[in-house]
Design a protein around this motif. Structure first.
Motif, mmCIF file in Angstrom:
data_model
loop_
_atom_site.group_PDB
_atom_site.id
_atom_site.type_symbol
_atom_site.label_atom_id
_atom_site.label_comp_id
_atom_site.label_asym_id
_atom_site.label_seq_id
_atom_site.Cartn_x
_atom_site.Cartn_y
_atom_site.Cartn_z
ATOM 1 N N VAL A 29 -14.807 -38.113 -6.656
ATOM 2 C CA VAL A 29 -15.728 -39.013 -5.977
ATOM 3 C C VAL A 29 -15.230 -39.195 -4.552
ATOM 4 O O VAL A 29 -14.048 -39.465 -4.340
ATOM 5 C CB VAL A 29 -15.765 -40.401 -6.668
ATOM 6 C CG1 VAL A 29 -16.751 -41.331 -5.951
ATOM 7 C CG2 VAL A 29 -16.122 -40.271 -8.143
ATOM 8 N N LEU A 30 -16.135 -39.042 -3.580
ATOM 9 C CA LEU A 30 -15.818 -39.307 -2.170
ATOM 10 C C LEU A 30 -16.566 -40.586 -1.805
ATOM 11 O O LEU A 30 -17.772 -40.569 -1.546
ATOM 12 C CB LEU A 30 -16.266 -38.133 -1.299
ATOM 13 C CG LEU A 30 -15.733 -36.747 -1.695
ATOM 14 C CD1 LEU A 30 -16.430 -35.647 -0.891
ATOM 15 C CD2 LEU A 30 -14.218 -36.659 -1.502
ATOM 16 N N ARG A 31 -15.860 -41.699 -1.860
ATOM 17 C CA ARG A 31 -16.502 -43.014 -1.667
ATOM 18 C C ARG A 31 -17.074 -43.151 -0.262
ATOM 19 O O ARG A 31 -16.354 -42.944 0.728
ATOM 20 C CB ARG A 31 -15.480 -44.132 -1.855
ATOM 21 C CG ARG A 31 -15.017 -44.343 -3.264
ATOM 22 C CD ARG A 31 -15.983 -45.206 -4.074
ATOM 23 N NE ARG A 31 -15.464 -45.395 -5.425
ATOM 24 C CZ ARG A 31 -16.173 -45.227 -6.540
ATOM 25 N NH1 ARG A 31 -17.457 -44.891 -6.479
ATOM 26 N NH2 ARG A 31 -15.622 -45.409 -7.714
ATOM 27 N N GLY A 32 -18.371 -43.456 -0.171
ATOM 28 C CA GLY A 32 -18.998 -43.741 1.118
ATOM 29 C C GLY A 32 -19.156 -42.542 2.039
ATOM 30 O O GLY A 32 -19.530 -42.707 3.195
ATOM 31 N N PHE A 33 -18.939 -41.335 1.497
ATOM 32 C CA PHE A 33 -18.943 -40.142 2.360
ATOM 33 C C PHE A 33 -20.286 -39.948 3.069
ATOM 34 O O PHE A 33 -20.337 -39.439 4.191
ATOM 35 C CB PHE A 33 -18.608 -38.901 1.521
ATOM 36 C CG PHE A 33 -18.266 -37.670 2.316
ATOM 37 C CD1 PHE A 33 -16.953 -37.385 2.661
ATOM 38 C CD2 PHE A 33 -19.262 -36.779 2.713
ATOM 39 C CE1 PHE A 33 -16.627 -36.237 3.386
ATOM 40 C CE2 PHE A 33 -18.944 -35.627 3.442
ATOM 41 C CZ PHE A 33 -17.630 -35.367 3.780
ATOM 42 N N ALA A 34 -21.393 -40.361 2.425
ATOM 43 C CA ALA A 34 -22.731 -40.116 3.012
ATOM 44 C C ALA A 34 -23.135 -41.182 4.025
ATOM 45 O O ALA A 34 -24.137 -41.008 4.733
ATOM 46 C CB ALA A 34 -23.780 -40.029 1.898
ATOM 47 N N LEU A 35 -22.385 -42.285 4.095
ATOM 48 C CA LEU A 35 -22.848 -43.411 4.930
ATOM 49 C C LEU A 35 -23.086 -43.045 6.398
ATOM 50 O O LEU A 35 -24.094 -43.458 6.959
ATOM 51 C CB LEU A 35 -21.882 -44.603 4.801
ATOM 52 C CG LEU A 35 -21.871 -45.257 3.411
ATOM 53 C CD1 LEU A 35 -20.849 -46.380 3.352
ATOM 54 C CD2 LEU A 35 -23.266 -45.759 3.036
ATOM 55 N N TYR A 147 -22.257 -20.355 -12.743
ATOM 56 C CA TYR A 147 -21.561 -21.637 -12.745
ATOM 57 C C TYR A 147 -20.371 -21.609 -11.782
ATOM 58 O O TYR A 147 -19.505 -22.477 -11.812
ATOM 59 C CB TYR A 147 -21.098 -22.003 -14.162
ATOM 60 C CG TYR A 147 -22.223 -21.995 -15.182
ATOM 61 C CD1 TYR A 147 -23.459 -22.537 -14.861
ATOM 62 C CD2 TYR A 147 -22.029 -21.462 -16.447
ATOM 63 C CE1 TYR A 147 -24.499 -22.520 -15.782
ATOM 64 C CE2 TYR A 147 -23.067 -21.453 -17.382
ATOM 65 C CZ TYR A 147 -24.300 -21.979 -17.044
ATOM 66 O OH TYR A 147 -25.319 -21.974 -17.949
ATOM 67 N N ALA A 148 -20.339 -20.593 -10.929
ATOM 68 C CA ALA A 148 -19.218 -20.442 -9.998
ATOM 69 C C ALA A 148 -19.260 -21.508 -8.900
ATOM 70 O O ALA A 148 -18.228 -22.013 -8.486
ATOM 71 C CB ALA A 148 -19.233 -19.056 -9.371
ATOM 72 N N ALA A 149 -20.474 -21.846 -8.450
ATOM 73 C CA ALA A 149 -20.607 -22.826 -7.358
ATOM 74 C C ALA A 149 -20.477 -24.245 -7.912
ATOM 75 O O ALA A 149 -20.855 -24.507 -9.053
ATOM 76 C CB ALA A 149 -21.953 -22.652 -6.679
ATOM 77 N N PRO A 150 -19.976 -25.164 -7.106
ATOM 78 C CA PRO A 150 -19.922 -26.560 -7.553
ATOM 79 C C PRO A 150 -21.307 -27.208 -7.475
ATOM 80 O O PRO A 150 -22.276 -26.575 -7.052
ATOM 81 C CB PRO A 150 -18.984 -27.211 -6.535
ATOM 82 C CG PRO A 150 -19.169 -26.407 -5.293
ATOM 83 C CD PRO A 150 -19.463 -24.997 -5.745
ATOM 84 N N ILE A 151 -21.395 -28.448 -7.914
ATOM 85 C CA ILE A 151 -22.583 -29.273 -7.744
ATOM 86 C C ILE A 151 -22.162 -30.476 -6.920
ATOM 87 O O ILE A 151 -21.082 -31.026 -7.133
ATOM 88 C CB ILE A 151 -23.159 -29.697 -9.111
ATOM 89 C CG1 ILE A 151 -23.759 -28.487 -9.816
ATOM 90 C CG2 ILE A 151 -24.191 -30.800 -8.951
ATOM 91 C CD1 ILE A 151 -24.371 -28.773 -11.166
ATOM 92 N N VAL A 152 -23.010 -30.837 -5.954
ATOM 93 C CA VAL A 152 -22.710 -31.988 -5.096
ATOM 94 C C VAL A 152 -23.791 -33.030 -5.332
ATOM 95 O O VAL A 152 -24.978 -32.712 -5.280
ATOM 96 C CB VAL A 152 -22.668 -31.564 -3.614
ATOM 97 C CG1 VAL A 152 -22.603 -32.777 -2.694
ATOM 98 C CG2 VAL A 152 -21.473 -30.640 -3.357
ATOM 99 N N SER A 153 -23.386 -34.259 -5.614
ATOM 100 C CA SER A 153 -24.362 -35.309 -5.890
ATOM 101 C C SER A 153 -24.160 -36.501 -4.963
ATOM 102 O O SER A 153 -23.047 -36.995 -4.785
ATOM 103 C CB SER A 153 -24.261 -35.671 -7.372
ATOM 104 O OG SER A 153 -24.185 -37.051 -7.566
ATOM 105 N N VAL A 154 -25.263 -36.941 -4.359
ATOM 106 C CA VAL A 154 -25.236 -38.038 -3.379
ATOM 107 C C VAL A 154 -25.976 -39.231 -3.983
ATOM 108 O O VAL A 154 -27.121 -39.092 -4.408
ATOM 109 C CB VAL A 154 -25.948 -37.615 -2.075
ATOM 110 C CG1 VAL A 154 -25.945 -38.749 -1.050
ATOM 111 C CG2 VAL A 154 -25.315 -36.345 -1.496
ATOM 112 N N ILE A 183 -20.420 -39.771 -2.834
ATOM 113 C CA ILE A 183 -20.727 -38.382 -3.175
ATOM 114 C C ILE A 183 -19.764 -37.933 -4.268
ATOM 115 O O ILE A 183 -18.579 -38.260 -4.224
ATOM 116 C CB ILE A 183 -20.622 -37.456 -1.941
ATOM 117 C CG1 ILE A 183 -21.660 -37.878 -0.900
ATOM 118 C CG2 ILE A 183 -20.785 -36.002 -2.345
ATOM 119 C CD1 ILE A 183 -21.907 -36.860 0.193
ATOM 120 N N VAL A 184 -20.294 -37.231 -5.255
ATOM 121 C CA VAL A 184 -19.435 -36.659 -6.288
ATOM 122 C C VAL A 184 -19.568 -35.137 -6.217
ATOM 123 O O VAL A 184 -20.680 -34.616 -6.047
ATOM 124 C CB VAL A 184 -19.798 -37.158 -7.701
ATOM 125 C CG1 VAL A 184 -18.691 -36.802 -8.683
ATOM 126 C CG2 VAL A 184 -20.025 -38.660 -7.697
#
Ligand code: MD3
Ligand code: FE
Length: 221
Positions: A29-35, A147-154, A183-184
């Motif tokens: 988890v990247l806290r507040g990354f999208a702010l 499934y090689a690429a990650p998933i990014v969720s905002v 963001i995860v």
């Protein structure tokens, strides 16, 4: 000291490092990354929704999802009675899904890089809208070609409790609270973990109102 002097000093403070919470071997988890990206994100989102409005879709089992969906990018995730699939066109309008805005792409790539995944090239962004009571049951994301690429969720708006499970439906899940701007990034060995979202609680978010919006960036093809 005058307030002006104080302001000058404030401007020279070093930026805080992003707050990073490891929740799996290759997930964090990247806290507040999208702010810092919020204003351009919301402007771009409005344009997408004008062309491809949120709608509730039906699962192959015949249940209407409580979450409403839209998509942008080359491929949009859809479900109906015949199954789940990525399509080039929005089945509701017959038009291609709106292009992925540059700011979406850049944010997803920056977050992936921060999490240790170089050169993430998403070709799909699923946009989920949760109103209070809406939830997503435990599932795996298995409709992508690789499934090689990650998933990014905002996550934007109302908070949520994310369920991060194991590799079998019955495995114990970890509960991860997600807030506006978080963001995860999920990848590698964690890519096929079961996951879900508990019912969203009533609330009002100052920027988004009575809803949670989640962007899920994937490499579908
Ligand atoms: C964890 N969406 O759209 S974020 C989905 O918050 C979905 O709207 C949730 O699950 C939401 O499929 C969760 C994305 C997510 C996606 C893939 C994962 C989390 C994941 C794969 C493995 C582990
Ligand atoms: Fe999922």
């Amino acid at each position: 000291m005058s307030p002006i002097t104080l302001d000058l000093f404030a401007d020279t403070e070093p930026e805080q490092p992003p707050k990073r919470l490891q929740i799996g071997e290759q997930s964090c988890v990247l806290r507040g990354f999208a702010l810092p990206w919020l204003d351009p994100l919301l402007i771009a989102l409005e344009a997408i929704l004008a062309a491809a409005p949120f709608r509730q879709m039906v699962t192959p089992g015949g249940f209407t999802m409580s979450v409403a969906l839209s998509s942008c990018g080359t491929w949009g995730w859809t479900t109906d009675r015949s199954g789940y699939q990525y399509t080039r066109d929005d089945p509701q309008t017959g038009n291609p899904w709106p292009e992925m805005p540059e700011v979406f792409f850049e944010l997803a790539q920056a977050a992936a890089r921060e999490a240790g995944f170089a050169a993430f090239v998403p070709d799909s962004c699923l946009i989920n809208r949760y109103v209070p009571g809406a939830k997503m049951s435990l599932h795996q994301d298995k409709d992508e070609n690789s499934y090689a690429a990650p998933i990014v969720s905002v996550s934007l708006g109302l908070p949520a409790t994310f369920l991060f499970g194991g590799f079998e439906r019955g495995d114990k899940s970890q509960r991860v609270p997600l807030f506006h701007g978080d963001i995860v990034v999920w990848g590698g060995v964690d890519r096929l973990r079961y996951h879900g979202v508990l019912p969203i609680k009533d609330g009002h978010h100052p920027r988004l109102g009575e809803q949670r919006i989640n962007f899920t960036f994937r490499t579908a093809r």
